[in-house]
Design an enzyme around this catalytic site. Structure first.
Site: not given
Length: 355
Positions: A144, A199, A258, A270, A304
């Protein structure tokens, strides 16, 4: 739910923030950290100065560098290790009696794909192939729009607990019924995991666009919203190709929620990495994507999405998908194309961005 004992494997920002939320609700939480300075900081100063500085942690939180101790005799075990190390971390837990017997409920916070000899796998599939058979279909994935900093502050956050076992989604939902958390259930374990992993990939491209747009007569807020929407389409396309079961997953907080916060929040690592590609030329120190992944610690924080990008590219190739944004980022990180050229070609523009 009465107070429970919880072990959190991984004392990074998200693992610590989640532990703080549970502790705020009265649960007793023990964090496992690889770094002795993190353990000392949490136990002696009630702060994770390395990964979540500036937040006073609850007295209900302790830390240890003994992974077996943290996992032993716990009602719940939460895995928050980076995706690269998830499988090797879980292997250290399988002989612990309460894990071997299936007495402890296991949930996963890790976002990303896990590399294996047979290709990239989703997190739950990976750990269920390592854990005792009783956990097959019974582990829970938690996701989430949830930046660790705001969770630690107690700001209202929505989370989804996804599992093939509907009873376990409810059990975890009850565990997360603490101040600041609104929890929901989902049976779409594939869709929720794909959203959580991809995402981060889109957010890097969003950060690139955001940095370029600061000095551009071509890109702006409208361009970024266009990119976000197109990115969501790619997430959904990959999700269904991998076995997602519910279209509403992608329009829920697991999907668009998200994605939105990861792209736009000041806390997003990110997005920051995408900005650093433009503003700091951070890719110049790496030969290609594999070199970046091997030396990712040199970035100074963990993007990530850069790791996930490699596996999204491999999976999309295997499934015959055309994911323009994800494929483009792969080529950028692999030092094959320039970010500005990619964005211009993506949007079919002829006019160059200002230098």
């Amino acid at each position: 739910m009465n107070s429970k004992t919880v072990g959190v494997i991984g004392a990074g920002a998200w693992g610590t923030g989640f532990a703080q939320a549970l502790a705020r609700g009265g649960h007793k939480v023990e964090l496992w950290a690889l770094e002795s300075e993190v353990v000392d900081s949490i136990n002696n100063e009630h702060e994770n100065k390395k990964f979540l500085p500036g937040f006073k942690l609850s007295e209900n939180i302790t830390a240890s560098s003994d992974i077996e101790k943290v996992a032993t005799k716990k009602d719940f075990l939460i895995l928050a290790s980076p995706s690269l190390y998830l499988a090797s971390t879980v292997k250290k837990l399988v002989t612990i009696p309460n894990i071997a017997d299936g007495d402890t409920f296991i949930g996963v916070l890790t976002k990303g794909f896990v590399p294996t000899k047979k290709g990239a796998k989703l997190c739950l599939e990976t750990i269920e192939n390592v854990l005792p058979g009783i956990y097959k279909g019974n582990t829970v994935y938690i996701s989430g729009p949830s930046h660790a900093e705001e969770v630690a502050m107690g700001k209202l956050t929505g989370l989804i607990a996804a599992s093939e076992n509907p009873k376990n989604t409810i059990i975890f939902r009850e565990l997360m019924r603490v101040p600041g958390i609104v929890a929901y259930s989902s049976l779409d374990v594939v869709g929720v995991q794909v959203c959580a992993a991809v995402k981060n990939v889109i957010a890097i491209v969003y950060g690139i666009c955001d940095a370029i747009s600061q000095d551009s007569d071509t890109f702006g807020d409208n361009s970024e919203s266009l990119l976000l929407a197109a990115g969501l389409n790619e997430i959904q396309q990959l999700g269904f190709a991998m076995g997602a079961t519910h279209a509403e997953t992608f329009t829920s907080i697991a999907g668009v929620g998200d994605l939105d916060v990861t792209c736009k929040s000041k806390y997003g690592r990110n997005r920051r990495f995408g900005q650093d590609i433009i503003n700091k030329n951070i890719l110049s120190k790496f030969k290609n994507l594999d070199d970046l992944i091997a030396r990712v610690n040199e970035v100074g924080y963990l993007p990530e999405g850069a790791i996930a990008c490699k596996y999204v590219y491999e999976i999309s190739e295997r499934l015959g998908l055309k994911l323009v944004i994800c494929d483009g980022l792969y080529k950028i990180l692999n030092c094959e194309i320039e970010p500005e050229d990619f964005l211009r070609d993506l949007l079919r523009l002829k006019k160059r961005v200002k230098k």
